[in-house]
Enzyme design. Structure first.
Site, mmCIF file in Angstrom:
data_model
loop_
_atom_site.group_PDB
_atom_site.id
_atom_site.type_symbol
_atom_site.label_atom_id
_atom_site.label_comp_id
_atom_site.label_asym_id
_atom_site.label_seq_id
_atom_site.Cartn_x
_atom_site.Cartn_y
_atom_site.Cartn_z
ATOM 1 N N HIS A 240 -11.969 34.318 -2.107
ATOM 2 C CA HIS A 240 -11.903 35.062 -0.849
ATOM 3 C C HIS A 240 -13.182 34.834 -0.061
ATOM 4 O O HIS A 240 -14.137 34.258 -0.567
ATOM 5 C CB HIS A 240 -11.635 36.550 -1.078
ATOM 6 C CG HIS A 240 -12.764 37.320 -1.675
ATOM 7 N ND1 HIS A 240 -13.162 37.200 -2.989
ATOM 8 C CD2 HIS A 240 -13.584 38.243 -1.123
ATOM 9 C CE1 HIS A 240 -14.161 38.017 -3.230
ATOM 10 N NE2 HIS A 240 -14.455 38.660 -2.109
ATOM 11 N N TYR B 7 -23.005 29.246 -0.728
ATOM 12 C CA TYR B 7 -22.009 29.261 0.351
ATOM 13 C C TYR B 7 -22.111 30.539 1.170
ATOM 14 O O TYR B 7 -21.186 31.335 1.226
ATOM 15 C CB TYR B 7 -20.608 29.095 -0.242
ATOM 16 C CG TYR B 7 -20.543 27.982 -1.253
ATOM 17 C CD1 TYR B 7 -20.779 26.659 -0.874
ATOM 18 C CD2 TYR B 7 -20.286 28.241 -2.589
ATOM 19 C CE1 TYR B 7 -20.742 25.633 -1.806
ATOM 20 C CE2 TYR B 7 -20.248 27.219 -3.524
ATOM 21 C CZ TYR B 7 -20.485 25.926 -3.123
ATOM 22 O OH TYR B 7 -20.450 24.918 -4.048
ATOM 23 N N HIS C 193 -15.663 36.638 3.343
ATOM 24 C CA HIS C 193 -15.958 37.693 4.314
ATOM 25 C C HIS C 193 -16.792 37.062 5.419
ATOM 26 O O HIS C 193 -17.613 36.171 5.156
ATOM 27 C CB HIS C 193 -16.799 38.811 3.678
ATOM 28 C CG HIS C 193 -16.184 39.469 2.501
ATOM 29 N ND1 HIS C 193 -15.119 40.333 2.601
ATOM 30 C CD2 HIS C 193 -16.500 39.416 1.186
ATOM 31 C CE1 HIS C 193 -14.811 40.787 1.395
ATOM 32 N NE2 HIS C 193 -15.635 40.234 0.519
#
Length: 177
Positions: free
Chosen positions: A60, A148, A62
């Protein structure tokens, strides 16, 4: 069937959470990080938005985006990012019949979660949440060790010290004894 209502504000600042369809034991986003970055850049070229903060985890991500002054359509941007990323991957995932009928892949959850940032405190709460997320999920012990993330950009700008939150896990562990 649920009815999803989105709040679109031209020039708005939004926090997003976007998930893969199958999150358990899935490292697709980091395994194909270059393809994800290429998809994001391609969409920014045709549908601009400003990235304030971003974290890509295994399954996932954000981020906080700022929409252009006369534009509020973040949904098309996410649809395109998902499409471009998916089309760059080999077709190895299981695709349920319902998705096959819609010519969809089995990579992404259909929906994403968005939150319109209300004020400066809300902004910094979400920025900090984003950057601390790999520690929260146990991927690394120190925020600086997750590659990342826009955290490193914040360090270069002097917003965070390099060791921001690095003592957090040690502090939590001392209470477990």
């Amino acid at each position: 069937m649920p009815i999803y209502k989105r709040f679109y504000e031209q020039g708005g600042l939004y926090f997003f959470t976007v998930n893969l369809q199958h999150r358990s034991d899935n490292d697709l986003l980091v395994r194909y990080i270059d393809e994800l970055y290429a998809a994001i850049a391609r969409v920014q070229g045709s549908h601009p938005f400003k990235i304030h903060a971003w974290i890509v985890l295994n399954d996932h991500m954000h981020c906080i985006w700022e929409m252009p002054q006369h534009d509020s359509d973040f949904s098309i941007r996410w649809r395109l990012i998902k499409r471009y990323f998916s089309s760059s991957l080999p077709k190895t995932e299981f695709i349920p019949d319902k998705r096959k009928q819609r010519l969809e892949r089995g990579i992404w959850q259909r929906r994403f979660w968005e939150h319109l940032i209300r004020d400066e405190q809300d902004y910094w709460n979400h920025v900090n949440y984003i950057h601390n997320n790999p520690v929260k999920h146990g991927y690394v012990s120190n925020v600086k060790d997750w590659p990342y993330s826009t955290y490193h950009r914040f360090v270069k700008k002097g917003i965070y010290p390099m060791d921001w939150c690095s003592h957090q896990k040690e502090e939590m562990n001392k209470y477990d004894k």
